[in-house]
Design a protein around this motif. Structure first.
Motif, PDB file in Angstrom:
ATOM      1  N   THR A 275      -7.690   3.620 -13.898  1.00 40.72           N
ATOM      2  CA  THR A 275      -6.242   3.648 -13.704  1.00 40.72           C
ATOM      3  C   THR A 275      -5.963   3.446 -12.217  1.00 40.72           C
ATOM      4  OG1 THR A 275      -6.254   6.059 -13.488  1.00 40.72           O
ATOM      5  CG2 THR A 275      -5.913   5.148 -15.700  1.00 40.72           C
ATOM      6  N   GLY A 276      -4.755   3.716 -11.802  1.00 39.66           N
ATOM      7  CA  GLY A 276      -4.421   3.577 -10.395  1.00 39.66           C
ATOM      8  C   GLY A 276      -4.362   2.131  -9.964  1.00 39.66           C
TER       9      GLY A 276
ATOM     10  N   SER B  66       1.388   6.340  -6.980  1.00 34.18           N
ATOM     11  CA  SER B  66       0.249   7.212  -7.263  1.00 34.18           C
ATOM     12  C   SER B  66       0.679   8.677  -7.303  1.00 34.18           C
ATOM     13  CB  SER B  66      -0.828   7.005  -6.201  1.00 34.18           C
ATOM     14  OG  SER B  66      -1.905   7.898  -6.388  1.00 34.18           O
ATOM     15  N   SER B  67       1.577   9.057  -6.394  1.00 35.42           N
ATOM     16  CA  SER B  67       2.057  10.452  -6.382  1.00 35.42           C
ATOM     17  C   SER B  67       2.871  10.780  -7.621  1.00 35.42           C
ATOM     18  CB  SER B  67       2.895  10.710  -5.124  1.00 35.42           C
ATOM     19  OG  SER B  67       4.175  10.094  -5.197  1.00 35.42           O
TER      20      SER B  67
ATOM     21  N   ARG C 229       0.981   4.123  -2.952  1.00 35.59           N
ATOM     22  CA  ARG C 229       0.720   5.557  -2.751  1.00 35.59           C
ATOM     23  C   ARG C 229       1.888   6.396  -3.270  1.00 35.59           C
ATOM     24  NH1 ARG C 229      -4.048   5.997  -0.643  1.00 35.59           N
ATOM     25  NH2 ARG C 229      -4.879   4.330   0.689  1.00 35.59           N
TER      26      ARG C 229
ATOM     27  N   ASP D 278      -6.237  -0.931  -7.031  1.00 35.39           N
ATOM     28  CA  ASP D 278      -7.224  -1.333  -6.039  1.00 35.39           C
ATOM     29  C   ASP D 278      -6.557  -2.239  -5.015  1.00 35.39           C
ATOM     30  OD1 ASP D 278      -9.938  -0.351  -7.106  1.00 35.39           O
ATOM     31  OD2 ASP D 278      -9.050  -1.305  -8.854  1.00 35.39           O
TER      32      ASP D 278
ATOM     33  N   GLY E  98      -2.240   7.075 -10.844  1.00 39.06           N
ATOM     34  CA  GLY E  98      -3.681   7.119 -10.616  1.00 39.06           C
ATOM     35  C   GLY E  98      -3.952   6.866  -9.143  1.00 39.06           C
ATOM     36  N   GLU E  99      -5.205   6.985  -8.741  1.00 45.29           N
ATOM     37  CA  GLU E  99      -5.540   6.892  -7.322  1.00 45.29           C
ATOM     38  C   GLU E  99      -5.479   5.456  -6.807  1.00 45.29           C
ATOM     39  OE1 GLU E  99      -9.594   7.496  -6.052  1.00 45.29           O
ATOM     40  OE2 GLU E  99     -10.349   7.158  -8.083  1.00 45.29           O
ATOM     41  N   VAL E 100      -5.292   5.339  -5.498  1.00 39.10           N
ATOM     42  CA  VAL E 100      -5.324   4.052  -4.812  1.00 39.10           C
ATOM     43  C   VAL E 100      -6.668   3.939  -4.103  1.00 39.10           C
ATOM     44  CG1 VAL E 100      -4.256   2.594  -3.057  1.00 39.10           C
ATOM     45  CG2 VAL E 100      -2.826   4.062  -4.504  1.00 39.10           C
ATOM     46  N   ARG E 101      -7.400   2.862  -4.409  1.00 39.83           N
ATOM     47  CA  ARG E 101      -8.720   2.625  -3.817  1.00 39.83           C
ATOM     48  C   ARG E 101      -8.636   1.399  -2.900  1.00 39.83           C
ATOM     49  NH1 ARG E 101      -8.906   3.974  -9.112  1.00 39.83           N
ATOM     50  NH2 ARG E 101      -8.467   1.801  -9.641  1.00 39.83           N
TER      51      ARG E 101
ATOM     52  N   GLU F  82       0.832  -1.205   0.000  1.00 39.64           N
ATOM     53  CA  GLU F  82       0.000   0.000   0.000  1.00 39.64           C
ATOM     54  C   GLU F  82       0.868   1.257   0.000  1.00 39.64           C
ATOM     55  OE1 GLU F  82      -3.655   2.231   2.391  1.00 39.64           O
ATOM     56  OE2 GLU F  82      -2.836   0.353   3.187  1.00 39.64           O
TER      57      GLU F  82
END
Length: 446
Positions: free
Chosen positions: A142-143, A113-114, A110, A145, A118-121, A106
């Motif tokens: 993207t990002g 992602s920075s 992150r 999961d 893309g975002e982390v869900r 995780e």
């Protein structure tokens, strides 16, 4: 009388074909001649797992931006060609049974992602998670999961029940590299490029500039621009110009295995088990395969032909010794036995294959790498000579972007700012060499 070319590309692997495509089709260079002693895509480019990803941990965003540009181009080409190379967005799934490893995944996600992945869900229920389609690439997230506990086990029930969670990187998947290479060659040929089966044995310069490429057949090609895309043959060809490049080779293998019982679902993403594994050999197996029983994490599985057929690629990079390049390569006789047992710990239903035959087919190819595992793309000291190589284990996914980049160098176009980090001349900078020593060889690896 010598033939002539505006640009000679030495190498008909995926990097050379991508370079020829960008030169002939997108940059409209007049006569491009591709030279290789082997048929196109037949040395190492067809030996890999043919995956792609925008998952590039630090030390900075350089490799993510480069790979993302290449993925943009792959998606453009898939749309233009009717997806002849079957690009998909199934993603990469990093699974673990270890809570601390899940936390590390995780944190790494992150960080990436920075950089722009893309975002982390985060999902504690499978109801909030959107699975990837078996085929196609359009209109997908993207990002990444992060699936925790029961959410991961319910979504991927064929993986080990010990799984604590899994990270699904979404702008990722796999493709047919051979089909992509064939498309590059066809498009380049349609605009005047040609392929010549021969071996480059000499490069002559006049006044410090490339002037002639000599071939093993005795022929010569008069040219003032040469792109070296020779894959693991890069040191030999660069040496014809007196250039010594900081590269080395690792031999990486994979097993093509028939999953006749469908232990792995055919719509599976690229599966990776992050945990180190222990193999309990029997006394007889120890006599046959040796005493080594503790192995690093990173066993991989992916379906070969999307939802069709029953083949899987099985991969486990537990040996990374530097190797001299020789062809054909010789693989560790234990490899298929070890990788099958590792895969059975990630996918328990595969344990039924351990006592059965056959073991599948082992092949593979060389990673040509720089010390920090970044590519070499740009001019060499001889004027008119360029290199696109050291694409390591990311050759297929990055070739489109690398081909565009080297073609831009050749025509003196406008380069992206990350291009400077791939120049061969970067090692002339003492501060850069110091950073490389700090980074080590793991930049951008899984």
């Amino acid at each position: 009388m010598a033939d002539s070319a505006d640009v000679v590309v030495c190498g008909a692997g995926i990097a050379g074909l991508a370079a020829a495509y960008h030169l002939a089709v997108r940059q409209r260079v007049g006569r491009v001649v591709i030279v290789d002693e082997l048929p196109p895509m037949s040395l190492t480019s067809d030996k890999g797992t043919q995956g792609y990803r925008n998952w590039w941990p630090g030390p900075d965003d350089t490799m993510l931006r480069f790979a993302s540009r290449s993925i943009d181009l792959l998606e453009e080409t898939a749309a233009e060609s009717g997806n002849v190379f079957r690009l998909n967005r199934r993603g990469y799934l990093f699974a673990t049974s270890n809570e601390s490893e899940l936390g590390r995944l995780e944190a790494t996600a992150r960080q990436v992602s920075s950089f722009g992945m893309g975002e982390v869900r985060v999902h504690r229920s499978r109801d909030t998670y959107a699975p990837a389609p078996a085929e196609g690439f359009a209109d997908q997230p993207t990002g990444a999961d992060l699936l925790l506990g029961d959410a991961a086990r319910a979504t991927f029930p064929y993986l080990s029940p010990k799984m604590a969670g899994a990270l699904h990187v979404r702008r990722a998947g796999f493709m047919s590299g051979v089909n992509l290479g064939a498309w590059f060659l066809a498009q380049a040929s349609a605009t005047g490029a040609s392929y010549r089966r021969d071996r480059v044995i000499s490069v002559r310069t006049e006044g410090g500039r490339v002037s002639d490429v000599g071939l093993a057949s005795g022929a010569h090609i008069a040219t003032d621009r040469l792109v070296i895309a020779a894959g693991p043959g890069l040191p030999r060809v660069a040496g014809l110009l007196g250039a010594t490049l900081p590269v080395f080779h690792e031999l990486h293998a994979k097993v093509t295995f028939r999953d006749t019982t469908r232990a792995v679902q055919r719509d599976a993403p690229f599966l990776i088990w992050n945990d180190p594994l222990h193999i309990d050999w029997s006394a007889d197996e120890r006599r046959r395969f040796g005493d080594e029983d503790d192995f690093p994490g990173g066993v991989h599985i992916r379906p070969v032909d999307l939802t069709h057929g029953d083949e899987l690629y099985l991969i486990w990079t537990f040996e990374t010794d530097r190797r001299d390049y020789e062809w054909p390569p010789a693989f560790d006789r234990r490899y298929a036995e070890i990788v099958l047992r590792g895969c059975a710990q990630m996918v328990p239903a595969m344990a039924a294959y351990v006592a059965a035959e056959p073991r599948g087919f082992t092949d593979g190819g060389y990673y040509c790498k720089t010390p920090e595992n970044r590519p070499l793309v740009g001019p060499l000291s001889a004027e008119g000579a360029y290199v696109v190589g050291a694409l390591s284990g990311f050759g297929l996914m990055s070739a489109h972007g690398a081909g565009e980049l080297v073609a831009t160098h050749v025509v003196s176009g406008t380069l992206p700012d990350y291009a400077r980090w791939f120049l061969p001349s970067r090692y002339d900078d003492r501060e850069y060499r110091r950073k490389v020593a700090e980074w080590g060889p793991l930049v951008g690896q899984l």
